[in-house]
Design a protein around this motif. Structure first.
Motif: not given
Length: 327
Positions: A271-275
């Motif tokens: 997930n981009e936000m989690e990354e």
């Protein structure tokens, strides 16, 4: 005797039945039979008694202590859920239970949660477990500090120390199954860190238990790394690890915690936000570790890592690179 008394239609001796159920749960040490449902229902009824007199208070306390002795045995939630919710909510409003009895009520419920994750919504959102555990730990720690200042602590373990131990055990089971994440966890981590720091004065064994609890929360990812960071867990570990020598087994727990944190932070998220959050957290921890002299602390143990590993038979990496971060 329990079955005979329970099956009476008339002239049932409720006091005798409750006493028998308490004896059953307190003495059988987790080995229960069909009597369990009878005992749980009976003692929850006693604990729900809202009369304000000394006898009723004593009966509520004993009923909850006995219920807590059921351990992790599975119990259908239809038997206990509404009742234990009412007991906890009433205490939150009326303070009708001692700290020990209140903790027993929570532990009974968290033990049920360990086998039934569907209870998490009730525990977190309706009964506000995280906030309650935070408040209880902080108040207990303050009381112990005050007693120490007044010179009241003795070699014998105090009731507050016993209750803190039980909260740590309860939180360990909670973190093992919990999935819900929110900022409130930062406060809970902060309260655990306070217990950790207080262990120097109050009870040294709290240090190991607190570290194990924090490590477990990280391993199960019940608490996000940034909550551990904001709650002061990383600061406390770096602060503590500088105090130890090879002979102090607590150092092993601290190194295990750091390694676990670094292992998690080196796993990229899909997930981009989690990354982005992962990278930001790593940067914050790198900065904090540089400020605390982390680059000097871990290498200082490098030559004795093999000795530490075999001396304590611990799960500790012998590769120094495992203890550094790479963004």
């Amino acid at each position: 005797m329990i079955v005979d008394e329970d099956e009476k239609n008339e002239e049932k001796n409720e006091k005798l039945l409750a006493d028998l159920c308490e004896c059953c749960l307190l003495l059988r040490e987790g080995k229960f039979s069909e009597l369990l449902s009878i005992c749980v229902c009976c003692l929850l009824k006693v604990a729900l008694n809202k009369e304000e007199n000394e006898e009723a208070q004593k009966e509520r306390e004993m009923a909850l202590l006995a219920l807590n002795n059921t351990g992790l045995i599975k119990i259908k939630k239809e038997i206990f859920l509404n009742e234990i919710k009412e007991i906890i909510e009433y205490r939150q409003s009326h303070l009708n239970l001692s700290r020990l009895a209140y903790q027993s009520a929570w532990q009974f419920l968290i033990f049920r949660f360990y086998n039934d994750i569907s209870l998490e919504g009730v525990i977190v959102n309706e009964l506000h477990f995280v906030g309650e555990a935070t408040r209880e730990l902080e108040e207990l720690t303050r009381i112990l500090y005050w007693k120490k200042k007044k010179g009241e602590l003795r070699d014998k373990e105090t009731i507050e120390e016993k209750i803190i131990k039980r909260w740590i055990q309860t939180l360990d089971y909670y973190f093992n199954k919990s999935k819900l994440q929110n900022e409130e966890l930062t406060g809970l981590i902060s309260s655990i860190v306070k217990v950790l720091r207080a262990s120097r004065i109050i009870n040294r064994i709290f240090c190991v238990w607190s570290i194990s609890l924090l490590k477990g929360a990280a391993e199960t990812e019940a608490v996000k790394i940034n909550y551990l960071l904001k709650g002061g867990a990383v600061d406390a570990i770096l602060e503590e690890i500088q105090q130890y020598t090879l002979e102090d087994y607590r150092m092993l727990y601290h190194l295990q915690f750091l390694r676990r944190i670094l292992t998690i932070l080196n796993k990229k998220k899909k997930n981009e936000m989690e990354e982005e959050e992962r990278k930001a957290t790593k940067i914050m921890i790198i900065k904090r570790m540089e400020e605390e002299g982390y680059a000097d602390i871990i290498p200082s143990f490098h030559e004795i890592f093999v000795i530490i590993y075999y001396y304590y038979y611990g799960d500790i990496s012998l590769d120094i690179s495992d203890y550094f971060l790479f963004v």
